[in-house]
Design an enzyme around this catalytic site. Sequence first.
Site, short mmCIF file in Angstrom:
data_model
loop_
_atom_site.label_atom_id
_atom_site.label_comp_id
_atom_site.label_asym_id
_atom_site.label_seq_id
_atom_site.Cartn_x
_atom_site.Cartn_y
_atom_site.Cartn_z
N LYS A 22 -3.59 15.97 -4.09
CA LYS A 22 -4.27 14.75 -5.11
C LYS A 22 -4.23 13.44 -4.52
CE LYS A 22 -2.05 12.59 -8.50
NZ LYS A 22 -2.20 11.08 -8.46
N ASN A 23 -3.20 12.90 -3.83
CA ASN A 23 -3.15 11.43 -3.62
C ASN A 23 -4.07 11.61 -2.13
OD1 ASN A 23 -1.74 10.86 -5.58
ND2 ASN A 23 0.01 10.29 -4.55
N CYS A 126 -0.51 5.61 -14.62
CA CYS A 126 0.63 6.01 -15.44
C CYS A 126 1.64 4.35 -15.72
CB CYS A 126 1.78 6.51 -13.97
SG CYS A 126 1.44 8.21 -13.98
N ARG A 131 2.56 -2.67 -11.49
CA ARG A 131 1.40 -2.40 -10.81
C ARG A 131 0.16 -3.22 -10.56
NH1 ARG A 131 0.03 3.86 -9.75
NH2 ARG A 131 1.93 4.94 -9.79
N ASP A 316 7.63 9.64 -5.43
CA ASP A 316 6.83 10.89 -6.19
C ASP A 316 8.08 11.78 -6.30
OD1 ASP A 316 4.99 8.99 -6.77
OD2 ASP A 316 3.39 10.01 -5.54
N ARG A 408 -2.71 16.11 -14.64
CA ARG A 408 -3.19 15.34 -13.90
C ARG A 408 -2.74 15.65 -12.23
NH1 ARG A 408 -1.04 9.91 -14.64
NH2 ARG A 408 -2.54 9.62 -12.52
C1 UD1 Z 1 0.34 5.58 -4.49
C2 UD1 Z 1 0.39 6.86 -5.07
C3 UD1 Z 1 1.40 7.05 -5.93
C4 UD1 Z 1 2.91 6.75 -5.23
C5 UD1 Z 1 2.67 5.38 -4.65
C6 UD1 Z 1 3.97 4.85 -3.76
C7 UD1 Z 1 -2.02 7.52 -5.24
C8 UD1 Z 1 -3.17 8.00 -5.98
N1 UD1 Z 1 -0.89 7.16 -5.78
O1 UD1 Z 1 0.16 4.76 -5.57
O2 UD1 Z 1 1.63 8.56 -6.46
O3 UD1 Z 1 4.05 6.60 -6.12
O4 UD1 Z 1 1.39 5.27 -3.61
O5 UD1 Z 1 4.17 5.82 -2.67
O6 UD1 Z 1 -1.89 7.68 -4.02
N2 UD1 Z 1 1.85 -3.57 -5.39
C9 UD1 Z 1 1.52 -4.70 -5.61
N3 UD1 Z 1 0.44 -5.52 -5.65
C10 UD1 Z 1 -0.67 -4.78 -5.21
C11 UD1 Z 1 -0.51 -3.33 -5.14
C12 UD1 Z 1 0.78 -2.86 -5.33
O7 UD1 Z 1 2.68 -5.67 -6.03
O8 UD1 Z 1 -1.71 -5.24 -5.24
C13 UD1 Z 1 3.11 -2.98 -5.56
C14 UD1 Z 1 3.20 -1.90 -6.82
O9 UD1 Z 1 3.56 -2.46 -7.85
C15 UD1 Z 1 4.49 -0.97 -6.35
C16 UD1 Z 1 4.18 -1.19 -4.65
O10 UD1 Z 1 3.30 -2.21 -4.31
O11 UD1 Z 1 5.46 -1.68 -6.54
C17 UD1 Z 1 3.82 0.09 -3.99
O12 UD1 Z 1 2.48 0.68 -4.75
P1 UD1 Z 1 1.18 1.16 -3.90
O13 UD1 Z 1 1.95 1.87 -2.87
O14 UD1 Z 1 0.10 0.62 -4.02
O15 UD1 Z 1 0.98 2.59 -4.96
P2 UD1 Z 1 -0.13 3.18 -5.36
O16 UD1 Z 1 -1.09 3.03 -4.17
O17 UD1 Z 1 -0.73 2.51 -6.71
#
Ligand code: UD1
Length: 429
Positions: A22-23, A126, A131, A316, A408
């Site tokens: 999915k990711n 989620c 986030r 995850d 999902r």
């Molecule tokens: C992706 C995955 C999710 C997985 C996560 C971490 C997908 C669709 N989802 O989510 O399943 O759990 O990676 O491996 O691929 N953050 C900030 N500012 C930002 C963006 C992120 O502070 O602008 C923080 C987030 O709150 C979190 C951390 O960075 O604490 C990591 O998040 P991120 O790697 O961005 O997760 P996703 O890409 O949303």
Amino acid sequence: MDRIRIVGGNELNGSIPISGAKNAALPLMIASLLTDGTLSLDNVPHLADVEQLTRILGNHGVDYSVNGRREAQGSAYARTMNFTARNIVDTTAPYELVSKMRASFWVIGPLVARMGQARVSLPGGCAIGTRPVDLFIDGLRALGAEIDIDVGYVDARAPKGLIGNRYVFPKVSVGATHVLMMAATLAKGETVLENAAREPEVVNLAECLNAMGAKVSGAGTPTIVIDGVAALSGATHPVIPDRIETGTYAMAVAMTGGDVILEGARADLLEAALEAIEQAGTEVIRLDNGIRVRRKGGVIRPVDITTAPFPGFPTDLQAQFMGLMTRAQGRSHITETIFENRFMHVQELARLGARITLAGQTAIVDGVERLRGAPVMATDLRASVSLVIGGLAAEGETIVNRIYHLDRGFERLEEKLSGCGAIVERLSE
Ligand code: UD1
């Protein structure tokens, strides 16, 4: 609303086909916005999040087909989906669509790179932690976009195109790495992304972008270099196998005992998790086209884990590993470093008889001899599948409510588990 009924106690034996990730599929689908050619993706899983993103892309004007047809016929495994963004008719991604899935925010990168503008609602998804989207905004600004936040929307503009630059992520983010990598493919000049996410899904996307004519190097390391090109073309690209689904079923076998081949799984995508499973007392045999997981007798040993960006233990799989540790012989510590508030499964696992104490970002799990089936509630995608793992080992009946979270991210979960001897069925209402 559908529920899942599990009667625990059976070993798992047989084989389980691993779906496309999915990711990985989601960012690849979004990459179709970068070109007027057709992007053909193989091995796309049939999941609610994929369907939702298809609707979002459709709203921007992307034409799509599934296995050569306009609409999906049944829900075949490993579908080929074609996406063609010949004319982008709308550069706004509205709240009603984006609020259902955080990854849909990522359209902002390709839209501003190709069209010079994007208006994208702040995301939903989620409910795990806050986030934020600060890294996306800072990164796109570094590439020359002008960005305003306006009542729940992020407005990005770069009428003369993006300009390559060096950007150092203050924190590792998978999503922000995907977005800046996509955006930089069409920027003028060279972009260097430092402290980039190294997840296999980032590598999968970089390979796809290169197949489309981009010049991306270094994906899978902390430094990604992108030489901007004037335009990208269509391509054909496979989605990698789902490492989270792989780890989840491996942990299920570790929990129940048995002998299962995870067909098509790639061990190199989840070594940290496989090592933890081995330390817990389950044999993991790396095959040419899959992974065999085997525990015949013996106990589940306690193992401490701490989540970390790739190649660390994936967040995850944290909930699922906690599910496994609830039956370990002794105490384990599970520390979550990626997301705040990603322990919502703790109270639901406790309903099955697990003994877990929270101390800040660490869960202290005291293994119990037996779990007992109970009604439980799925709270997020990964949490919900930890309840399935708990239910498979619990005495009696477990009913998992709110399984739209499972749909999902897990393709045909009940079919895959019951094919290996588990008693798992979907109760539709
Ligand atoms: C992706 C995955 C999710 C997985 C996560 C971490 C997908 C669709 N989802 O989510 O399943 O759990 O990676 O491996 O691929 N953050 C900030 N500012 C930002 C963006 C992120 O502070 O602008 C923080 C987030 O709150 C979190 C951390 O960075 O604490 C990591 O998040 P991120 O790697 O961005 O997760 P996703 O890409 O949303």
